[in-house]
Enzyme design. Structure first.
Site, PDB file in Angstrom:
ATOM      1  N   ILE B 224      10.318  34.921  62.768  1.00 30.47           N
ATOM      2  CA  ILE B 224      11.330  35.843  62.979  1.00 30.47           C
ATOM      3  C   ILE B 224      10.761  36.779  63.987  1.00 30.47           C
ATOM      4  O   ILE B 224      11.626  37.484  64.726  1.00 30.47           O
ATOM      5  CB  ILE B 224      11.669  36.317  61.542  1.00 30.47           C
ATOM      6  CG1 ILE B 224      12.561  35.385  60.729  1.00 30.47           C
ATOM      7  CG2 ILE B 224      12.626  37.506  61.817  1.00 30.47           C
ATOM      8  CD1 ILE B 224      12.809  35.526  59.083  1.00 30.47           C
ATOM      9  N   ASP B 243       0.535  41.829  67.128  1.00 31.95           N
ATOM     10  CA  ASP B 243       0.147  41.060  65.852  1.00 31.95           C
ATOM     11  C   ASP B 243      -1.348  41.187  65.794  1.00 31.95           C
ATOM     12  O   ASP B 243      -2.226  41.824  66.653  1.00 31.95           O
ATOM     13  CB  ASP B 243       0.459  39.543  66.063  1.00 31.95           C
ATOM     14  CG  ASP B 243       0.690  38.728  64.932  1.00 31.95           C
ATOM     15  OD1 ASP B 243       0.168  38.786  64.061  1.00 31.95           O
ATOM     16  OD2 ASP B 243       1.907  38.193  64.598  1.00 31.95           O
ATOM     17  N   ALA B 294       6.009  42.306  60.493  1.00 28.48           N
ATOM     18  CA  ALA B 294       4.863  41.705  59.743  1.00 28.48           C
ATOM     19  C   ALA B 294       4.846  41.413  58.548  1.00 28.48           C
ATOM     20  O   ALA B 294       5.022  42.233  57.541  1.00 28.48           O
ATOM     21  CB  ALA B 294       3.432  42.321  60.273  1.00 28.48           C
ATOM     22  N   TYR B 359       5.430  39.458  46.329  1.00 29.50           N
ATOM     23  CA  TYR B 359       6.288  39.390  47.493  1.00 29.50           C
ATOM     24  C   TYR B 359       7.434  40.275  47.243  1.00 29.50           C
ATOM     25  O   TYR B 359       7.977  40.887  48.125  1.00 29.50           O
ATOM     26  CB  TYR B 359       6.529  38.145  47.846  1.00 29.50           C
ATOM     27  CG  TYR B 359       7.208  37.836  49.154  1.00 29.50           C
ATOM     28  CD1 TYR B 359       6.537  37.874  50.518  1.00 29.50           C
ATOM     29  CD2 TYR B 359       8.696  37.316  49.270  1.00 29.50           C
ATOM     30  CE1 TYR B 359       7.470  37.787  51.745  1.00 29.50           C
ATOM     31  CE2 TYR B 359       9.390  37.187  50.240  1.00 29.50           C
ATOM     32  CZ  TYR B 359       8.636  37.146  51.561  1.00 29.50           C
ATOM     33  OH  TYR B 359       9.522  37.348  52.872  1.00 29.50           O
ATOM     34  N   LYS B 363       9.172  43.446  49.223  1.00 34.43           N
ATOM     35  CA  LYS B 363      10.324  43.309  49.663  1.00 34.43           C
ATOM     36  C   LYS B 363      11.365  44.163  49.310  1.00 34.43           C
ATOM     37  O   LYS B 363      12.315  45.007  49.921  1.00 34.43           O
ATOM     38  CB  LYS B 363      10.684  42.010  49.936  1.00 34.43           C
ATOM     39  CG  LYS B 363       9.731  41.026  50.791  1.00 34.43           C
ATOM     40  CD  LYS B 363      10.005  41.780  52.342  1.00 34.43           C
ATOM     41  CE  LYS B 363       8.864  40.677  53.122  1.00 34.43           C
ATOM     42  NZ  LYS B 363       8.836  41.070  54.563  1.00 34.43           N
TER      43      LYS B 363
END
Lengths: 424, 453
Positions: B224, B243, B294, B359, B363
């Site tokens: 993405i 990155d 990221a 995760y 998020k």
């Protein structure tokens, strides 16, 4: 005072021992990778630069236009001209000097200098007798003449001839030459191993603190120089058997641990006028101020890799400087003994007076300022790439300390050497 | 050529989808009643806004119909006076102006007018409902009606076929340029995978665009992030591709492809905020767009999750965006006037996911960050939003076990996984100057996933 060329940024592939991870790629592939990483770092995709100048020491005849062909494979504007330069291990720095001079003269505003070498991709030649047979065959006009040419064909002629790692005029390998110089200057095994250890430790520490993050781009999944041994020790180095100078009277001191092996890799550096750098909003790391090349008659007794011993005092004298005026001293570690013999020569009163024509010894190099982030013993030494690696490293070291003056010294085959002054 | 990692081929990634779109596959799937994922229309340069004529359905009290029709015409669409004017053509878009509806009885017109038009939508057609902002209605019936339209839109989305999407804009009092911008985005092929979503359009004044806009995308080496770099570059941004140094090879390829630049930066490093801020201020006079993309996963069931897996995910996905944003706001010149921030959340953060407690925490945490930052950023003329992708064909989902992967693909109204570019289109739209007025929100790009809806 003329314009001085700004050192803007550098990039290289990780260096890898020959025949390993880069075994299947060519010097041109390596050069493209180094260039594309630099182009990306500086945002130069689609840009037309003044020129790209690079070279390779181990070069195929098909690579007659190595640098131009590499440029065509990069993201640079194809209207960027390029040319090749070859001066053995001095290639990378010599390309930078040539480019810097053009920038100083106002002939170009920006360019990339560097080099690539792949000992894995070394040219394998045909036997010279076979070449003569084939030439005669192609010239033959009658069946009899063709048969006569073919009749000179021998199975032995089909054996490929690998490139020679020996000086053409002495028949000695570079390591054997260095071993003779080491013996002449009585460079001890322990001093060589200590220098090698420092090189590995300094480079490992530099990686750890991210010093190489903007000097290197991974290639083919390789992220670090594969020669680097962060955990090596004096004991491990001392255990290695000597490989050079075993036929000399003095004990052999040079091992695989304190000598550089054949290495694959590429390195490039972006040089520009201050104006060009400002227009592109690229910070200037340092300036390439001056350079000096020297050569010695190694065929008649001088040490093959000792030319920088002459180049450096001439360069310092021209600029009114002494070794004490330098904040960083980068001496290419072809062999640990080469560095140590060079330092010893500069400290030797008799040698400096009789051979270099100096009133007093050139002086000592503060070891804390010598190769502070490691050098070729830890990174490896892809011949033509080394100069650009050292130049970019040096510029960043000066930028990091907020200014200063640095000396670079690189020895080369053929009894040559190059030295350069960098200021920030 | 060196063996560079190949760019994933979406058709190859979804073999079932490719098969049932083929002749014999389609026949078989139709006979067997298997899901038949439609081929979605996606953005191409020079493309028409719509695949057919547009119709504006006007409900009671509508005030914006003429304005909407005018915008659509200016965007190149043929706007019909009524459905009869369509002739044989299928409709590219139907916009329902429902901002003035206050009574339950007035909703009947929705059925009468929209149903025949909805039945006539073209493949990858668009239905956009304009409603009021329910909170602005003190009257219980008016608010009920306005709120009810959301349930209507979500249901209609599930009934739509052939890649047609249904979305809803809650138009706040004083809504500015963002209404037109949002309408165009939701009607265009850029919103291919945005389906069944409500979005609030508030007031907001776009800052004049700089000559060379600069966008930063973290995690830009692949997936993405790389797609965001491509789409932002397409809309005229210089993209600073960020990155970790270890991803430098792919990162350089992305940056060179989009004529951007690279910055090797570990977003979790202590000095990362200062380094990024310095880089943006010195090299670019600040960034116009910051995309916090990221992210990492370390999936384990909660009781088996070790500290390293917890810290890595929370550190990269949540703490880094918090620290980077604070660092950029602190440093004068790191952000350009009117800067837009976009965080990549996830529907797994909204809905929760087994084996992803770490995760999902990170998020969902980003949604909190967006909510908290919206007001202070708005005071500085900036905006922050989150984009929450559903199932997207990325290296991350390619690594999933086959069965959950296949279930994830089909569990949405569009019956397929999205592509990285679908998420990137949403990010790039939120980054547009004229999207000012979309602030503090979460835009899901999930093909109307059944998860967390």
């Amino acid at each position: 005072m003329t314009r001085r060329a700004a050192i803007v940024a550098g990039n290289r592939t990780p260096f890898v021992r020959a025949g390993r991870r880069y075994a299947q790629v060519s010097a041109q592939d390596l050069l493209v990778a180094a260039l594309d990483g630099l182009v990306a770092r500086c945002g130069l995709a689609g840009e037309r630069l003044g020129e790209v100048v690079a070279g390779a020491v181990l070069k195929h005849s098909r690579d007659l236009n190595l640098t131009r062909e590499a440029v065509l494979s990069t993201a640079l504007d194809a209207a960027t001209p390029a040319y090749d330069v070859q001066q053995a291990c001095a290639t990378g720095l010599e390309t930078a000097v040539l480019l810097a001079n053009k920038i100083a003269l106002g002939q170009v505003e920006s360019g990339i200098a560097g080099g690539a070498d792949s000992a894995s991709d070394a040219p394998i030649a045909l036997d010279d007798r076979l070449r003569r047979v084939l030439l005669d065959l192609s010239r033959a006009r009658t069946p009899a003449a063709r048969l006569a040419a073919l009749s000179r064909l021998r199975p032995g002629q089909l054996r490929p001839v690998p490139p020679r790692n020996a000086e053409p005029r002495t028949g000695l390998s570079m390591g054997e030459h260095a071993a003779r110089t080491a013996a002449a200057w009585e460079v001890s095994r322990q001093a060589q191993d200590e220098l090698a250890l420092a090189s590995h430790r300094n480079l490992a520490a530099a990686y750890e603190r991210g010093f190489l993050d903007d000097l290197l781009t991974p290639y083919l999944g390789v992220r670090r120089d594969d020669l680097l041994r962060p955990d090596t020790s004096l004991e491990k180095l001392a255990a290695l058997p000597p490989v050079f100078g075993r036929d000399l009277e003095q004990p052999a001191t040079m091992t695989a641990g304190n000598s550089t092996p054949l290495t694959d890799g590429a390195a490039v550096v972006l040089l520009a006028s201050d104006e060009w750098a400002a227009q592109h909003r690229l910070p200037v790391l340092a300036h390439l101020v001056d350079a000096e090349t020297a050569a010695v008659d190694h065929v008649h007794g001088e040490g093959l890799l000792t030319a920088p011993v002459w180049a450096v005092p001439r360069l310092l004298q021209r600029n009114g400087l002494t070794l004490d005026d330098l904040d960083v001293v980068e001496v290419h570690e072809a062999f640990a003994s080469t560095v140590l013999a060079t330092l010893a020569a500069w400290e030797d009163e008799e040698f400096c007076r009789d051979r270099l024509g100096l009133e007093k010894p050139l002086g000592s190099v503060d070891r804390a300022r010598l190769n502070p982030v490691g050098s070729s013993l830890a990174t490896g030494h892809p011949f033509a790439a080394t100069g650009a690696r050292i130049l970019a490293t040096t510029a960043k070291l000066l930028a990091e300390r907020g200014g200063g003056r640095a000396l670079i010294s690189i020895c080369a085959a053929g009894g040559q050497g190059i030295a350069a002054l960098v200021e920030a | 050529m060196p063996n560079l990692p190949k760019v994933p081929n979406p058709l190859g990634q979804d073999p079932y989808g490719a098969f049932v779109r083929s002749g014999p596959g389609a026949l078989l799937a139709a006979r067997a009643g298997l899901p038949r994922p439609p081929r979605l229309r996606r953005f191409e340069p020079g493309q028409e806004l719509l695949t057919g004529p547009a119709l504006v359905v006007e409900l009671a009290g509508a005030t914006r119909s003429a304005q909407v029709a005018g915008w659509l015409r200016e965007a190149g669409a043929r706007v019909l006076d009524d459905l009869a004017a369509a002739g044989e053509d299928r409709l590219g878009a139907v916009v329902v102006e429902a901002t003035g509806v206050r009574r339950v009885a007035e909703l009947a017109a929705l059925r009468e007018q929209l149903a025949p038009a909805f039945a006539r939508t073209a493949p990858s057609g668009r239905v956009v409902l304009l409603t009021g902002l329910p909170q602005e209605f003190p009257d219980p019936e008016a608010r009920a009606v306005q709120r009810g339209l959301e349930g209507f839109a979500r249901s209609l989305g599930k009934e739509a076929r052939g890649g047609t999407t249904v979305n809803l804009l809650r138009v706040a009092t004083g809504a500015g340029t963002a209404l037109r911008s949002a309408l165009e985005f939701l009607c265009s092929a850029r919103s291919a995978f945005v389906d069944g979503q409500p979005l609030v359009v508030g007031p907001g004044v776009p800052v004049p665009a700089r000559e060379r806009r600069v966008a930063v995308v973290t995690g830009a080496a692949q997936g993405i992030g790389a797609a965001c770099a491509e789409v932002l570059a397409r809309s005229g941004h210089h993209v600073v591709c960020v990155d970790v140094a270890a991803a430098g090879e792919r990162l350089a390829a992305v940056a060179n492809r989009v004529h951007g630049s690279t910055l090797h930066l570990d977003v979790t490093a202590d000095d990362a905020p200062a380094r990024l801020a310095d880089h943006l201020a010195v090299r670019f006079d600040g960034a116009d767009v910051v995309v916090h993309n990221a992210g990492v996963t370390r999936d384990r069931s909660f009781v088996k999750l070790d500290a390293a897996a917890w810290d890595a995910v929370l550190g990269v996905n949540l703490l880094a965006p918090l620290r980077l944003t604070a660092g950029l706001l602190e440093r004068t010149g790191a952000l350009a006037p009117g800067a837009r921030l976009v965080c990549l959340s996830s529907i797994n953060g909204v809905a929760g996911a087994k084996g992803q407690t770490n995760y999902a925490t990170s998020k969902a945490g980003l949604v909190g960050m967006v909510e908290a930052l919206a007001a202070p950023l708005a005071e500085r003329g900036m905006a922050v939003n989150a984009v929450a992708p559903g199932f997207v064909e990325t290296p991350m989902t390619a690594a999933m076990p086959p069965v959950p992967r296949e279930v994830g693909r089909r569990a949405s109204s569009l019956l397929q996984g999205g592509l990285p570019v679908d998420v990137a289109e949403a990010v790039a739209w939120l980054a547009q100057p004229d999207a000012a007025g979309i602030d503090g929100q979460v835009l899901r790009v999930c093909g109307q996933s059944v998860l967390g809806a």
